[in-house]
Write a protein that holds these residues in place. Sequence first.
Motif, PDB file in Angstrom:
ATOM      1  N   MET A 154     -15.510 -13.393  39.354  1.00 63.33           N
ATOM      2  CA  MET A 154     -14.225 -12.994  38.766  1.00 63.33           C
ATOM      3  C   MET A 154     -14.197 -11.512  38.430  1.00 63.33           C
ATOM      4  SD  MET A 154     -12.035 -15.480  38.672  1.00 63.33           S
ATOM      5  CE  MET A 154     -10.861 -14.817  37.491  1.00 63.33           C
ATOM      6  N   ASP A 155     -15.378 -10.910  38.246  1.00 67.46           N
ATOM      7  CA  ASP A 155     -15.436  -9.473  37.957  1.00 67.46           C
ATOM      8  C   ASP A 155     -14.949  -8.646  39.146  1.00 67.46           C
ATOM      9  OD1 ASP A 155     -17.829 -10.653  39.057  1.00 67.46           O
ATOM     10  OD2 ASP A 155     -18.754  -8.667  38.993  1.00 67.46           O
ATOM     11  N   LEU A 156     -15.044  -9.216  40.353  1.00 71.50           N
ATOM     12  CA  LEU A 156     -14.627  -8.484  41.547  1.00 71.50           C
ATOM     13  C   LEU A 156     -13.137  -8.616  41.829  1.00 71.50           C
ATOM     14  CD1 LEU A 156     -17.637  -9.245  43.931  1.00 71.50           C
ATOM     15  CD2 LEU A 156     -17.308  -7.339  42.335  1.00 71.50           C
ATOM     16  N   VAL A 157     -12.431  -9.419  41.032  1.00 71.04           N
ATOM     17  CA  VAL A 157     -10.975  -9.526  41.161  1.00 71.04           C
ATOM     18  C   VAL A 157     -10.328  -9.157  39.830  1.00 71.04           C
ATOM     19  CG1 VAL A 157     -11.015 -11.231  43.020  1.00 71.04           C
ATOM     20  CG2 VAL A 157     -11.039 -12.009  40.637  1.00 71.04           C
ATOM     21  N   ASP A 158     -11.040  -8.326  39.072  1.00 69.80           N
ATOM     22  CA  ASP A 158     -10.535  -7.787  37.800  1.00 69.80           C
ATOM     23  C   ASP A 158     -10.207  -8.887  36.791  1.00 69.80           C
ATOM     24  OD1 ASP A 158     -10.726  -5.170  38.801  1.00 69.80           O
ATOM     25  OD2 ASP A 158      -8.754  -5.366  39.761  1.00 69.80           O
ATOM     26  N   TYR A 159     -10.913 -10.009  36.877  1.00 68.26           N
ATOM     27  CA  TYR A 159     -10.759 -11.117  35.923  1.00 68.26           C
ATOM     28  C   TYR A 159      -9.312 -11.600  35.827  1.00 68.26           C
ATOM     29  CZ  TYR A 159     -15.429  -9.693  34.361  1.00 68.26           C
ATOM     30  OH  TYR A 159     -16.769  -9.380  34.296  1.00 68.26           O
ATOM     31  N   ARG A 160      -8.591 -11.592  36.940  1.00 63.19           N
ATOM     32  CA  ARG A 160      -7.182 -11.955  36.916  1.00 63.19           C
ATOM     33  C   ARG A 160      -7.004 -13.467  36.812  1.00 63.19           C
ATOM     34  NH1 ARG A 160      -6.893  -8.333  41.224  1.00 63.19           N
ATOM     35  NH2 ARG A 160      -6.285  -9.995  42.677  1.00 63.19           N
ATOM     36  N   ILE A 186     -13.769 -23.712  36.008  1.00 68.32           N
ATOM     37  CA  ILE A 186     -14.271 -22.713  35.064  1.00 68.32           C
ATOM     38  C   ILE A 186     -14.351 -21.366  35.773  1.00 68.32           C
ATOM     39  CG2 ILE A 186     -16.158 -22.103  33.486  1.00 68.32           C
ATOM     40  CD1 ILE A 186     -17.033 -25.038  33.586  1.00 68.32           C
ATOM     41  N   PRO A 187     -13.697 -20.309  35.246  1.00 67.39           N
ATOM     42  CA  PRO A 187     -13.817 -18.978  35.840  1.00 67.39           C
ATOM     43  C   PRO A 187     -15.085 -18.293  35.323  1.00 67.39           C
ATOM     44  CG  PRO A 187     -12.281 -18.896  34.007  1.00 67.39           C
ATOM     45  CD  PRO A 187     -12.753 -20.323  34.101  1.00 67.39           C
ATOM     46  N   ILE A 188     -15.920 -17.783  36.248  1.00 64.65           N
ATOM     47  CA  ILE A 188     -17.195 -17.212  35.822  1.00 64.65           C
ATOM     48  C   ILE A 188     -17.525 -15.941  36.602  1.00 64.65           C
ATOM     49  CG2 ILE A 188     -18.100 -19.520  35.287  1.00 64.65           C
ATOM     50  CD1 ILE A 188     -19.906 -19.205  37.786  1.00 64.65           C
ATOM     51  N   SER A 189     -18.494 -15.210  36.083  1.00 62.48           N
ATOM     52  CA  SER A 189     -19.207 -14.188  36.840  1.00 62.48           C
ATOM     53  C   SER A 189     -20.684 -14.434  36.582  1.00 62.48           C
ATOM     54  CB  SER A 189     -18.823 -12.767  36.401  1.00 62.48           C
ATOM     55  OG  SER A 189     -19.701 -11.815  36.997  1.00 62.48           O
ATOM     56  N   GLU A 198     -22.505 -18.043  27.591  1.00 54.90           N
ATOM     57  CA  GLU A 198     -21.682 -17.505  26.508  1.00 54.90           C
ATOM     58  C   GLU A 198     -20.243 -17.291  26.987  1.00 54.90           C
ATOM     59  OE1 GLU A 198     -22.717 -17.232  23.494  1.00 54.90           O
ATOM     60  OE2 GLU A 198     -24.831 -17.685  23.929  1.00 54.90           O
ATOM     61  N   PRO A 199     -19.251 -17.523  26.110  1.00 53.11           N
ATOM     62  CA  PRO A 199     -17.848 -17.267  26.481  1.00 53.11           C
ATOM     63  C   PRO A 199     -17.641 -15.798  26.844  1.00 53.11           C
ATOM     64  CG  PRO A 199     -17.979 -18.556  24.453  1.00 53.11           C
ATOM     65  CD  PRO A 199     -19.372 -18.090  24.754  1.00 53.11           C
ATOM     66  N   SER A 200     -16.718 -15.564  27.774  1.00 52.63           N
ATOM     67  CA  SER A 200     -16.465 -14.207  28.252  1.00 52.63           C
ATOM     68  C   SER A 200     -15.380 -13.520  27.439  1.00 52.63           C
ATOM     69  CB  SER A 200     -16.051 -14.253  29.726  1.00 52.63           C
ATOM     70  OG  SER A 200     -15.617 -12.987  30.174  1.00 52.63           O
ATOM     71  N   SER A 201     -15.662 -12.286  27.046  1.00 51.71           N
ATOM     72  CA  SER A 201     -14.641 -11.479  26.373  1.00 51.71           C
ATOM     73  C   SER A 201     -13.680 -10.870  27.384  1.00 51.71           C
ATOM     74  CB  SER A 201     -15.314 -10.361  25.564  1.00 51.71           C
ATOM     75  OG  SER A 201     -16.093  -9.523  26.418  1.00 51.71           O
ATOM     76  N   ASP A 204     -10.059 -13.657  28.012  1.00 51.28           N
ATOM     77  CA  ASP A 204      -9.582 -14.291  26.779  1.00 51.28           C
ATOM     78  C   ASP A 204      -8.438 -15.267  27.045  1.00 51.28           C
ATOM     79  OD1 ASP A 204      -7.674 -12.429  27.453  1.00 51.28           O
ATOM     80  OD2 ASP A 204      -7.865 -11.247  25.608  1.00 51.28           O
ATOM     81  N   TRP A 205      -7.897 -15.246  28.272  1.00 47.42           N
ATOM     82  CA  TRP A 205      -6.840 -16.198  28.634  1.00 47.42           C
ATOM     83  C   TRP A 205      -7.403 -17.593  28.917  1.00 47.42           C
ATOM     84  CZ3 TRP A 205      -8.489 -17.643  33.397  1.00 47.42           C
ATOM     85  CH2 TRP A 205      -9.157 -16.709  34.180  1.00 47.42           C
ATOM     86  N   TYR A 206      -8.740 -17.702  29.055  1.00 49.55           N
ATOM     87  CA  TYR A 206      -9.371 -18.991  29.344  1.00 49.55           C
ATOM     88  C   TYR A 206      -9.900 -19.614  28.060  1.00 49.55           C
ATOM     89  CZ  TYR A 206     -12.858 -22.354  31.016  1.00 49.55           C
ATOM     90  OH  TYR A 206     -13.596 -23.496  31.213  1.00 49.55           O
ATOM     91  N   GLY A 207      -9.488 -20.843  27.788  1.00 53.70           N
ATOM     92  CA  GLY A 207      -9.903 -21.500  26.556  1.00 53.70           C
ATOM     93  C   GLY A 207     -10.794 -22.707  26.747  1.00 53.70           C
ATOM     94  N   GLY A 208     -11.285 -22.908  27.982  1.00 56.09           N
ATOM     95  CA  GLY A 208     -12.119 -24.071  28.257  1.00 56.09           C
ATOM     96  C   GLY A 208     -13.592 -23.817  27.986  1.00 56.09           C
ATOM     97  N   PRO A 209     -14.446 -24.758  28.386  1.00 54.11           N
ATOM     98  CA  PRO A 209     -15.883 -24.637  28.120  1.00 54.11           C
ATOM     99  C   PRO A 209     -16.571 -23.678  29.073  1.00 54.11           C
ATOM    100  CG  PRO A 209     -15.472 -26.618  29.391  1.00 54.11           C
ATOM    101  CD  PRO A 209     -14.117 -26.027  29.076  1.00 54.11           C
TER     102      PRO A 209
END
Length: 442
Positions: A154-160, A186-189, A198-201, A204-209
């Motif tokens: 997701m870091d390579l698509v600007d976490y969109r 789950i969106p990850i990098s 750990e949850p990603s800062s 912040d639009w993602y509220g799942g596990p």
Amino acid sequence: MSTTTEELSATTLLRFATAGSVDDGKSTLVGRLLHDSKSVLADQLEAVEHASRNRGQDTPDLALLTDGLRAEREQGITIDVAYRYFATPRRRFILADTPGHVQYTRNMVTGASTAELTVILVDARNGVVEQTRRHAAIAALLRVPHVALAVNKMDLVDYRESVFAAIAEEFTAYASELGVPEVTAIPISALAGDNVVEPSSNMDWYGGPTVLEHLETVPVSHDLSHCHARLPVQYVIRPQTAEHPDYRGYAGQIAAGSFRVGETVTVLPAGRTSRISGIDLLGRPVDVAWTTQSVTLLLEDDIDISRGDLIVPSEDVPATTQDIEATVCHVADEALTVGHRVLIKHGTRTVKAIVKDIPSRLTLDDLSLHPHPGQLVANDIGRVKIRTAEPLPADVYADSRRTGSFILIDPADGTTLTAGMVGESFAAPEPVQDGADDGWDF
């Protein structure tokens, strides 16, 4: 934080597999999972750091924590199923990191066959590709209870969020057509560690596990009392010692369900019945034994039993048949054709068989069935009809993943050709007319 023996004994066990296309980041995800959950020993991390420096990398390549084979490290890919064991205070884990190349899809069948959860990775830049659909189809066929979609890089698509939402929607719709009851996306990098442990800062639009949180909390039921009790006999024990001159035990690993002393059982395929007079577990007599335990059953009657027989409760006897119809994943380079003479291994029993028909092959793009393809090549999924030389007590795969599965073997060299699931199908194939008598006597 270390996990004590007492804590481990109180936790549940989750078997899970990872799958995805080449370079989607499976090994990096698993390495990040092990590293960030403090499940990596110091010498393992040191070896990874050393190998990374030799490759000219400034930071440790966490993918090397699972890519343990030298050939894999040299190529930078996973070419075999890499198993790892780790634990957190909440749960113990056995993971299988499976390869991404199309020619190694067969390895995913191995890794996912005993899994209770499959993590399918997708590169956020590429979205759902054919190999993604193939892995989803295999997970559905193998009836893996839980499927998680990890949208990686997701870091390579600007976490969109829009990129993640589109991929999750497409995959979930496809999985639903396959019969997968639920998908957790789950969106990850994996490289940066976002939403792995750990949850990603950055999202912040993602509220799942996170991935680890989902692995720790997904429901896992090891209550197999409702399953059909089955014990494939592996070995007949007759020590003939002065202490036990008449000892005759039938050893094997319980494939499903449980057995109790005093229970009436039937031995297949002969159909003879007796009563359990004793159960030995690790050298001790017990009153009851259950799935995955390796035991020795003692019977009241002297019955002719050998390796390959199946012991079942007399009140729950499966039908024996010489005609098996199943969905298979072909794993060999050699094609499987109509008329192919094979060996079929079901449980501990191996008998001769012939492929009578291949009614259909699954087309992964739209899940349509290509009728009567004539053959299945490596990584194809299709329906087959098999005639066996001797009757087999095969359960439907939906009822038992262990006794409802089989493999086809090349009798010439012992190569595994196909992994099959009895009775499984995506859709009912067209009726097939039986071919002419070919002179075979079974």
